[in-house]
Design a protein around this motif. Structure first.
Motif, PDB file in Angstrom:
ATOM      1  N   CYS A   1      19.684  84.773  -2.044  1.00  0.00           N
ATOM      2  CA  CYS A   1      19.356  85.286  -3.205  1.00  0.00           C
ATOM      3  C   CYS A   1      18.089  84.664  -3.969  1.00  0.00           C
ATOM      4  O   CYS A   1      18.085  83.467  -3.886  1.00  0.00           O
TER       5      CYS A   1
ATOM      6  N   ALA B   1      23.721  89.855   0.624  1.00  0.00           N
ATOM      7  CA  ALA B   1      23.663  90.838  -0.668  1.00  0.00           C
ATOM      8  C   ALA B   1      23.734  92.311  -0.099  1.00  0.00           C
ATOM      9  O   ALA B   1      23.513  92.635   1.078  1.00  0.00           O
TER      10      ALA B   1
ATOM     11  N   CYS C   1      22.936  90.783  -4.933  1.00  0.00           N
ATOM     12  CA  CYS C   1      23.472  89.513  -4.322  1.00  0.00           C
ATOM     13  C   CYS C   1      24.970  89.512  -4.652  1.00  0.00           C
ATOM     14  O   CYS C   1      25.407  90.228  -5.524  1.00  0.00           O
TER      15      CYS C   1
END
Length: 109
Positions: free
Chosen positions: A67, A77, A97
């Motif tokens: 992230c 994600a 995310c």
């Protein structure tokens, strides 16, 4: 669906006749031929999709990626591919995310 033999445009039904709205060509309808045609129906689009009962793990494919949010330690994600440039250029991958919901695109970092 029937296409005009004269100009190639899509024809429309008017009673027992197929009529081309582009050039005016007309043909009699044939029920035997129409039985083999594929038809589609428009479905109403309510616009709002309720995702409150859907588990985040079930929404789209995920991949291992760090992230970009400095306050998040997420390493997974969801992603989706979108064509945002001209057709001869590659698609852009957008990430979300699964930990914090931060969104970014592949070329942002």
């Amino acid at each position: 669906m029937q296409f005009c033999d004269e100009c190639g445009s899509m024809m429309h039904t008017e009673g027992d006749t197929w009529v081309c709205r582009s050039c005016g060509h007309e043909e009699l309808r044939d029920s035997a031929t129409e039985e083999s045609m594929t038809t589609t129906e428009d479905q109403a689009d309510d616009g709002i999709v309720d995702m409150s009962d859907v588990d985040d793990a079930e929404i789209g494919p995920t991949t291992k990626v760090r992230c970009i949010n400095p306050d998040c330690d997420g390493e997974r994600a969801r992603y989706e591919m979108k064509q945002i440039r001209s057709a001869d250029e590659s698609e852009t991958r957008f990430f979300t995310c699964v930990e914090c919901g931060q969104k970014w695109r592949e070329d942002d970092h």
